[in-house]
Structure formats: C-alpha cells, structure tokens
Design a protein around this motif. Structure first.
Motif, PDB file in Angstrom:
ATOM      1  N   LEU A 263      50.347  32.443  41.529  1.00 55.38           N
ATOM      2  CA  LEU A 263      49.792  31.237  42.157  1.00 55.38           C
ATOM      3  C   LEU A 263      48.290  31.227  41.881  1.00 55.38           C
ATOM      4  O   LEU A 263      47.572  32.129  42.330  1.00 55.38           O
ATOM      5  N   ALA A 264      47.824  30.252  41.124  1.00 56.21           N
ATOM      6  CA  ALA A 264      46.409  30.187  40.747  1.00 56.21           C
ATOM      7  C   ALA A 264      45.742  29.003  41.433  1.00 56.21           C
ATOM      8  O   ALA A 264      46.366  27.956  41.622  1.00 56.21           O
TER       9      ALA A 264
ATOM     10  N   THR B  38      43.044  32.656  47.952  1.00 62.12           N
ATOM     11  CA  THR B  38      42.820  32.790  46.503  1.00 62.12           C
ATOM     12  C   THR B  38      41.593  31.964  46.113  1.00 62.12           C
ATOM     13  O   THR B  38      41.499  30.796  46.467  1.00 62.12           O
ATOM     14  N   ARG B  39      40.661  32.584  45.396  1.00 56.24           N
ATOM     15  CA  ARG B  39      39.425  31.876  45.012  1.00 56.24           C
ATOM     16  C   ARG B  39      39.662  30.985  43.790  1.00 56.24           C
ATOM     17  O   ARG B  39      40.691  31.077  43.133  1.00 56.24           O
ATOM     18  N   PHE B  40      38.691  30.155  43.500  1.00 57.60           N
ATOM     19  CA  PHE B  40      38.774  29.210  42.384  1.00 57.60           C
ATOM     20  C   PHE B  40      38.928  29.954  41.045  1.00 57.60           C
ATOM     21  O   PHE B  40      38.176  30.870  40.742  1.00 57.60           O
ATOM     22  N   PHE B  41      39.943  29.555  40.289  1.00 61.13           N
ATOM     23  CA  PHE B  41      40.264  30.199  39.013  1.00 61.13           C
ATOM     24  C   PHE B  41      40.548  31.697  39.154  1.00 61.13           C
ATOM     25  O   PHE B  41      40.301  32.498  38.253  1.00 61.13           O
ATOM     26  N   ARG B  42      41.102  32.061  40.311  1.00 61.42           N
ATOM     27  CA  ARG B  42      41.692  33.376  40.496  1.00 61.42           C
ATOM     28  C   ARG B  42      43.159  33.151  40.839  1.00 61.42           C
ATOM     29  O   ARG B  42      43.544  32.032  41.168  1.00 61.42           O
TER      30      ARG B  42
ATOM     31  N   ASP C 102      40.872  41.348  36.749  1.00 68.15           N
ATOM     32  CA  ASP C 102      42.327  41.426  36.643  1.00 68.15           C
ATOM     33  C   ASP C 102      43.056  40.234  37.244  1.00 68.15           C
ATOM     34  O   ASP C 102      44.195  39.963  36.880  1.00 68.15           O
ATOM     35  N   ASP C 103      42.443  39.534  38.180  1.00 70.68           N
ATOM     36  CA  ASP C 103      43.146  38.410  38.818  1.00 70.68           C
ATOM     37  C   ASP C 103      42.574  37.081  38.351  1.00 70.68           C
ATOM     38  O   ASP C 103      42.664  36.086  39.039  1.00 70.68           O
ATOM     39  N   GLN C 104      42.001  37.081  37.145  1.00 73.59           N
ATOM     40  CA  GLN C 104      41.248  35.899  36.735  1.00 73.59           C
ATOM     41  C   GLN C 104      42.036  34.960  35.830  1.00 73.59           C
ATOM     42  O   GLN C 104      42.857  35.369  35.012  1.00 73.59           O
TER      43      GLN C 104
END
Lengths: 372, 372
Positions: free
Chosen positions: B192-193, B175-179, B90-92
């Motif tokens: 914010l990605a 926030t992780r990479f590409f999340r 969902d947060d991708q």
C-alpha cells in the motif's frame, strides 16, 4: 455485450488517412501500436464477401514502421530472430518471428531490406522499437533505431493487381510474392511490396511522408471505381480461414515460434546470431501448438479473453484465441493453442465460450483462399 | 466529433476488476498499455467535483507493473533513469523519468523498491518491459524482467485516509508520501503506497494475484458507503490543474526530462550509471519546456492531436497537449510545451484549436489542489 466507447486523446495516434477512413464509414476501431485502426465498414460478413470478390484499400497505419539503419543493423535484427537474414536478396521482404533470449515471441513483423545497412520492420502490436533500442544501447551497436514517418496502405483482393496496374503501371504487378519494387506517384517514390494481411493476394505500399498518404489513398479510390474498390481493413473471418496469426491474440511472449506453428521461419541447424538460438533448439518439439479448429453451433461471440478447451475426460486441452462465423464454411472457424495429446486432426474437444459449452473439432488445415 | 466505438479483442486486455468498472457505469474507455481503462462515470465535471470532495476507487490496471529482480536489478533500472536510486530507502517509491542514451523520455513510472534486488515499475503508457528486456539481453545482466500478476487499485480523494483506515486499520494511514507499507486483507498481503495520479491525496494498492482484486474492490466499496465512495478514474481536469503529466500526451521520446519540467528528478552533478547521463548534462538548459497555460473562451474540445501555439508575430511558440474546462477556475486549463522565448508567465499567445484560434495566457504555476 454492450458497445465500448473509446475516449479520444493525443496519446492514441491517428494515421494520415484517419479522416478518410472515418469518411468511408468505419463502424468500429481498435488500437494497434497506440494507433487507431478502422475495423469494419459494412458488417464483418459484408466486408469479407467484398474482400474475396473485389479489391479494398486498407489504412494499416497501426502496423507502425521501425527503421534500423547503420553498419550493425542486420546484426541487431538477427539477434532477435531465428530466421536467417544472411540469405535475403536486395528486394526481399521476410516474415520474421522475433524472440527474446528465452525463445518467447516478441513480435512477428514483415522485414523489408532497403539496403544491407537499412531495414524496415512493419510491426505487429508490440513495441519492438523499445526492445531494439534497449538491445542496441546495451551492446553499444552502431545503429539508429527509430520510427520514420512511413505509413502503410494495403491493396488487397482478387482485383488488386488490376488496381495497382492502373495506378502504377503494368510492370509493378510483376513484383513477386514477398518481394518489392519502387513505384512513383506525383514525384514521390515508394516501396510497393507484394504482401498483406489477407490470403486474397495484393500489395502493401510504404508511403514515405505522411503528407503523401491522403493523395495516394484518393488516387487508388478514383482509379478503382470500375473495380468496385472500397475502404477495408484486415478481416477477422478471412484471416482465420487463411491461418494468419495475430500477435497478442493468438500468441505472445509465453509462446515460442514452434508453438505458434512458425517453425518454417526458424533456422536452428546453425547459429545465425539469434540470442534465442539455444532456447529454440531446446524448444523445437513443442507440447502445444496453433491449430485450426471448428466450433459448432450458431455464430460465436467475440473472443475478448481466451476460451478454455477441454477433452472429453475434462482435462484442459488448450485455449481458443480467435473465432468467427464463416459464411462460406457455414461454421465457426477458429484458431486455438492445442496440447500435443489433442492436436491430431479429427480430435473432438469442447470449448467454454461465454454463452456456454460447444463441441470443437480439430482440423487438418486452415481453410485458405476458397471462395464460394 | 462522433463517438468512436472500440472493437473488443483478446489483444486488448481486461483488468481483473473490468466487469466491476463496467457495472459501476463507466461511460467511455481508453487503451493504456494494451489494457482497457474506464475514463469516466458521470460527466468529466461531475467526476471532478466528486474526486475533490469525497473518495474514489480507481481501477488503474493499465498502469501495468513490470518486475525487475535479481542481483543486477538496480543497476539495470539505473541505466534508464537519471534519478539516483542509490539513496532510496527500503520502503520507498520514486517517480522516475526513464530515458534512452540520447536523453529522450521513454516512460515516467513510479518505482517501488521491494528489496535491494527486487523492484516494481508502475508504467505510464509505453512498453518498458521490452526496453528493459532488450538492455538486459544485450548486457547479459543477471536479472529477470517480467510482468507479474499485479494490478493496481487507487484510492484517491480527501476521504482516502478515512477509507483506508476502515479497511486496513489506522496504522496504514501513517504511511508517508511516496512510501509504502504492507497491509493484509483476507490473508493476502499487499503493498500500500501513498501515491496516485491525482493531487487530492490517497493511496495505491498493488494487488498481487488477480483473483484478489475483485474482493478487495468490493470491500473498499462496502466500507466506503458512508463516505460517498464511488468508482472513478484519473480525471483530465484535475490532473491538468495538478500539473500531472501524461506520457504520450504531454511528452514523448522527442523530449528530455528537462523539457518535461522534471529536472528535479534528475541527478546530473555526478554519473549515477544512467546511459543518458552525458546527453542530459548537455540538455540541462532546454529551449522549450512544459508550462501551464490558460485558453480563453468556452469549453475546449478534446485534444486529439497537438494544437499549435503562435506568438503575436505569427512565429511558432509551441504546442498544447492537454486541455479541459475547469469548473473551479472558470477557464480552460491546459498543458503546453512552450519555447523559451515565450515561456515567461504572463506571455500572451494564440492556439489553433480545431474550432478556431483562441487567446492563450502562460501561467506561473499549475492550479493545484484548491477546491471551491
């Protein structure tokens, strides 16, 4: 307003006559369908006076050509336009508003019927290649939709017929308005249409194969020497006077063809197969519409974003999308999207231009061809 | 090469932070998805050194956002990409090659999954809005495809985390990479990605509502003063070193994702619903592919059209699509599409650059993140 320097890249395409346009002294460029197009050669006013008195050759390679071929070609195109394509003759070109299923305008190209299963679209500035590919993929239509190696050169101005006669022979000039004929030069056959983005009269040559574009440009320039031929380009002043709309400037997907004043190109008394048919039937009495307007005062700046129009009571009355000082009209000629309550000719409005508020007068018609 | 002056018009859009970009001293612009984007602020080399050592705020409004919403949204997007969307959380965010039924690349956006029936695409330079609208119209899918009033600001560089922490709080940097995560500023919530078109690390802020973009830009600039924050933009040198491709420069509809070296983003062992699935299965062993190459000699000119590569025996070996002098590598780093017979690392070729022939060396990998 400071000048904007454009950074070159492979992503911004160059037509096969780009270097000739540059050598001819193009002073500025725009990007049109991801292609660099020259914008003027003298001042805009000098180009305008010359266009109305002589003849110009325009590299309009930015009007990218999309070919739609195959058994379902006409059906596919018809899905995107309210103009009835079933009545087109074999040598016909047609100005067609293209719309989405909601009736919003997607483009307004000239369609050329090469055969009943082969068409060219000379696009305004939006990538209808992608819309047509998407639609054809969804419906699994039997068509090929692609960008052929075809580049348009326009010959525009009162001496256009004379120049075309010199290069392609007298017979070519008997081509009627929005019809085409095949002409030959150096063994290369091309579509020559009586069309173009000015109201001075003229032709568009569809050069099939980029290698041929340079030699044809040179031949036109050589043959036109006695006619004061020059490199030119669509002229903002002249096209506003002539009421020629610019997709992306004057209208967009937010507008129906009726709002754009293109009702005459829409068949809505029967369903031709346009996916936007029902939406357009419902939209045929628009609440706003393109109108010619005059803007008082000295020469206006460039319209780089829509300028709001207001009524005397302060109510929003529409927006100005294109404007330029006309040396012949001795006023600023402009194109506006005006609300129904305000569009009667003679209505006085005000526009918020970047340099302040100015009086605006709604006109009854575009200024047209008149030359001083 | 003389400078190209760009003529302003309403057709060429301005992002809500355009005036701030101009005030920050943008020296040149490009047109990306019909939107003006600043191209550099110091020299390209100065911008590069700063990007690799501090933090920059980029107006990447040219990465226009398209929203696909409705019950059929995921199905519609899946038809255009070989990347399996069923596995997204969902947060991708996901980098997705998009293809036509023949497997030709149409775009390579970042997809953000806002909900299972709502997605944003941050587009490379081609109008996928039109392809998706066409496809949805053809299939009568239950979707809405439109351009929301969303504008991307990127925060890129080694100090990006520190700047984001100052403005949005420490938690945002987890926030992780590409999340992505939702952050708030002045009562406005935004996506914010952790993504962006550099390999220096950083974030992209999806500003929802153009009125908010200016204040957010100002806040980032203010908070970043102690971090030497500057206005910036995607940097040609850095993105070539990092192997980040530019659609329209390095690949086009003429290339499959495999030719573009994007095989890792393609699921082909099962049919995910991509209309290009069969074509891609057949194309998985490409005869040409993107490769990093070094071009010998002094600083190369701009690649304004593809440069041909030749083998020692004179055979065509491919084309160079992007090239720039790297101050760190002390050579010209470049991206090329190279034929299978020539793509082994260490192969020596020649390139026909506009200023003459130069030796070329095929590399085993892009240069990446390394900083002096």
């Amino acid at each position: 307003m400071t000048q904007i320097i454009l950074n070159a890249s492979n992503r911004l395409r160059r037509s096969p006559t780009f270097e000739r346009v540059r050598a001819a002294g193009a002073k500025a460029y725009s990007v049109y369908n991801k292609t660099l197009i020259g914008q003027w050669f003298g001042t805009m006013e000098e180009d305008y006076a010359h266009l109305k008195s002589a003849v110009q050759v325009w590299d309009v390679g930015g009007e990218r050509v999309v070919e739609v071929a195959g058994p379902d070609a006409q059906r596919l195109i018809q899905m995107t336009t309210p103009r009835d394509l079933s009545v087109l003759t074999d040598d016909q070109c047609a100005y067609i508003p293209m719309v989405d299923p909601q009736g919003g305008m997607l483009n307004d190209p000239v369609l050329t019927r090469l055969a009943d299963d082969r068409y060219w679209l000379a696009l305004a500035d939006s990538d209808m290649l992608l819309y047509l590919k998407g639609l054809a993929a969804g419906l699994k239509l039997d068509t090929r939709v692609f960008e052929p190696d075809v580049w348009i050169l326009a010959v525009q101005g009162p001496s256009a017929d004379e120049l075309i006669a010199k290069v392609f022979g007298e017979a070519a000039t008997r081509t009627r308005f929005f019809r085409y004929t095949m002409v030959e030069l150096g063994g290369k056959w091309m579509v020559l249409a009586r069309s173009g983005w000015s109201v001075q009269g003229g032709f568009e040559l569809y050069v099939d194969g980029s290698d041929h574009a340079g030699p044809i440009w040179d031949r036109l320039m050589e043959a036109g020497r006695g006619l004061d031929v020059r490199a030119g380009c669509p002229n903002l002043i002249e096209r506003i006077e002539g009421g020629l709309l610019s997709y992306g400037n004057d209208m967009s997907v937010e507008h129906t063809p009726f709002e754009a004043g293109l009702g005459r190109s829409c068949t809505i008394d029967r369903d031709t197969g346009c996916l936007g048919h029902a939406a357009l039937v419902a939209a045929r009495e628009p609440q706003r519409q393109i109108r010619p307007v005059e803007i008082a005062g000295a020469k206006v700046p460039v319209v780089a974003a829509l300028w709001p129009l207001t009524a005397p009571d302060g109510q929003p009355a529409g927006t100005v999308s294109s404007a330029a000082w006309s040396p012949e009209q001795q006023t600023n000629v402009a194109i506006a999207m005006v609300g129904r309550a305000y569009w009667t000719p003679g209505t006085e409005l005000a526009v918020q231009a970047p340099d302040g508020e100015r009086p605006v007068l709604v006109k009854d018609r575009f200024w047209g061809r008149k030359s001083a």
